[in-house]
Design a protein around this motif. Structure first.
Motif, PDB file in Angstrom:
ATOM      1  N   HIS A 125      49.135  48.871  50.984  1.00  0.00           N
ATOM      2  CA  HIS A 125      48.683  48.438  49.665  1.00  0.00           C
ATOM      3  C   HIS A 125      49.464  47.208  49.216  1.00  0.00           C
ATOM      4  CE1 HIS A 125      46.736  52.364  49.649  1.00  0.00           C
ATOM      5  NE2 HIS A 125      47.908  52.917  49.899  1.00  0.00           N
ATOM      6  N   ASP A 126      48.769  46.329  48.476  1.00  0.00           N
ATOM      7  CA  ASP A 126      49.380  45.075  48.044  1.00  0.00           C
ATOM      8  C   ASP A 126      50.036  45.167  46.671  1.00  0.00           C
ATOM      9  OD1 ASP A 126      48.583  43.750  50.374  1.00  0.00           O
ATOM     10  OD2 ASP A 126      46.609  43.287  49.521  1.00  0.00           O
ATOM     11  N   THR A 127      49.650  46.139  45.858  1.00  0.00           N
ATOM     12  CA  THR A 127      50.232  46.319  44.529  1.00  0.00           C
ATOM     13  C   THR A 127      50.407  47.805  44.259  1.00  0.00           C
ATOM     14  OG1 THR A 127      48.113  46.488  43.336  1.00  0.00           O
ATOM     15  CG2 THR A 127      49.010  44.257  43.703  1.00  0.00           C
ATOM     16  N   VAL A 128      51.267  48.146  43.292  1.00  0.00           N
ATOM     17  CA  VAL A 128      51.465  49.555  42.958  1.00  0.00           C
ATOM     18  C   VAL A 128      50.204  50.141  42.335  1.00  0.00           C
ATOM     19  CG1 VAL A 128      53.961  49.509  42.734  1.00  0.00           C
ATOM     20  CG2 VAL A 128      52.546  48.873  40.766  1.00  0.00           C
ATOM     21  N   GLU A 129      49.399  49.291  41.703  1.00  0.00           N
ATOM     22  CA  GLU A 129      48.159  49.768  41.092  1.00  0.00           C
ATOM     23  C   GLU A 129      47.178  50.291  42.140  1.00  0.00           C
ATOM     24  OE1 GLU A 129      50.343  47.380  38.339  1.00  0.00           O
ATOM     25  OE2 GLU A 129      49.588  46.851  40.339  1.00  0.00           O
ATOM     26  N   GLU A 130      47.331  49.832  43.381  1.00  0.00           N
ATOM     27  CA  GLU A 130      46.438  50.271  44.456  1.00  0.00           C
ATOM     28  C   GLU A 130      46.838  51.617  45.062  1.00  0.00           C
ATOM     29  OE1 GLU A 130      46.011  47.303  47.443  1.00  0.00           O
ATOM     30  OE2 GLU A 130      45.519  45.696  46.027  1.00  0.00           O
ATOM     31  N   GLU A 220      58.548  40.895  49.995  1.00  0.00           N
ATOM     32  CA  GLU A 220      57.231  41.237  49.453  1.00  0.00           C
ATOM     33  C   GLU A 220      57.150  42.699  48.998  1.00  0.00           C
ATOM     34  OE1 GLU A 220      54.701  40.409  52.750  1.00  0.00           O
ATOM     35  OE2 GLU A 220      54.787  38.226  52.486  1.00  0.00           O
ATOM     36  N   LEU A 222      56.472  45.958  46.471  1.00  0.00           N
ATOM     37  CA  LEU A 222      55.579  46.278  45.356  1.00  0.00           C
ATOM     38  C   LEU A 222      56.381  46.291  44.059  1.00  0.00           C
ATOM     39  CD1 LEU A 222      53.478  49.249  46.836  1.00  0.00           C
ATOM     40  CD2 LEU A 222      53.073  46.784  47.038  1.00  0.00           C
TER      41      LEU A 222
END
Length: 298
Positions: A125-130, A220, A222
């Motif tokens: 995942h690229d963001t914590v929201e994902e 990179e 999160l």
């Protein structure tokens, strides 16, 4: 128990069991030669490379630094406490305090080298929201680091944690609300990077991510620890038995000059984009006293 592989220059250990300390090669033991300093340290970039630099500086001043490299995080304090080695270099203040409590030792920090921010990383995942509902998230099993990942998720609004106590004391028991039903997996801190491909996300030290063969870079995360004050418990130190500085003032001064040198400062500035800041200006004696008082008060 993992059988150690021995070479003349270093010893590699697996996790030490309750059976006790494995025998160490005599080449690394505390030496009666006043110009020799024995050190046991972890086998990793921000420990090895500054030690190589410091060793050259010490040699130029007539000293011999005898390093023994290990992958174990239990032996270094035990063998320093019993006098087999002069100093160790592998841990931050929070771990040292917890280890002293757990093993009834009195190992003390000699000098501060760098601060070690850590973060939540993911290859999926690229963001914590994902992060999906029920995401599996890895955390270090040792209490000194366990709460760091939980606190990052709390500060991001993804988890509610009781923050009435010091972060070094926070654990899963302090979770008040887990609305996303995250599944936390606790592993040995040295395995945090290796397990990352098998979980949705994981808390890890930047150096472990940098040194692992992963699809995510150390730069990179999160989420990352950014508050300098909050990072004080995670200041990485060179430590020794109690009163080492008083009993061996020349060794202490030689180590301080070498490890807190401009050459070491320059190396850290170029490592992982300068994420690890040196902590040469910290008064480690005062900091250690305050840090222990904080634990007693809690």
């Amino acid at each position: 128990m993992t059988v150690p592989h021995r070479t003349p220059s270093k010893l590699l250990f697996g996790a030490v069991s309750a059976a006790g300390i494995l025998a160490l090669s005599s080449c690394g033991l505390a030496n009666d030669d006043d110009q020799t300093i024995s050190m046991i340290l972890t086998e990793s970039g921000p420990f090895q490379e500054p030690t190589n630099i410091a060793s050259d500086i010490l040699e130029a001043e007539g000293w011999t630094l005898e390093p023994t490299y290990v992958t174990d995080i239990v032996q270094p304090n035990q063998v320093v406490s019993n006098g087999e080695y002069d100093v160790n270099y592998f841990q931050h203040l929070a771990y040292l305090r917890q280890f002293n409590d757990d093993y009834d030792l009195d190992v003390e920090p000699l000098l501060a080298v760098f601060q070690a921010p850590a973060g939540i990383y993911s290859e999926r995942h690229d963001t914590v929201e994902e992060l999906p509902h029920g995401a599996q998230i890895a955390l270090p099993v040792d209490r000194a680091n366990n709460g760091r990942g939980l606190l990052l998720l709390h500060e991001a609004g993804l988890l509610e944690v009781d923050t009435s106590q010091d972060v070094t004391q926070i654990s899963q028991e302090d979770i008040i609300d887990n609305p996303n039903e995250y599944d936390f997996v606790e592993v040995d801190q040295q395995s945090l990077a290796q397990i990352l491909p098998d979980v949705d996300a994981g808390f890890s030290f930047t150096r472990l991510i940098a040194e692992a063969d992963l699809e995510v870079e150390a730069t990179e995360p999160l989420l990352i620890e950014e508050d300098a004050e909050a990072q004080i418990p995670y200041t990485v130190v060179i430590a020794a038995a109690s009163d080492f500085a008083e009993n061996e003032p020349e060794k202490y001064e030689a180590l301080r000059a070498a490890y807190q040198s401009e050459e070491v400062q320059e190396w850290f500035e170029g490592y992982i984009g300068g994420l690890k800041k040196t902590a040469f200006d910290l008064d480690i004696s005062e900091l250690w006293e305050d840090f222990q008082a904080t634990e007693e008060a809690s």
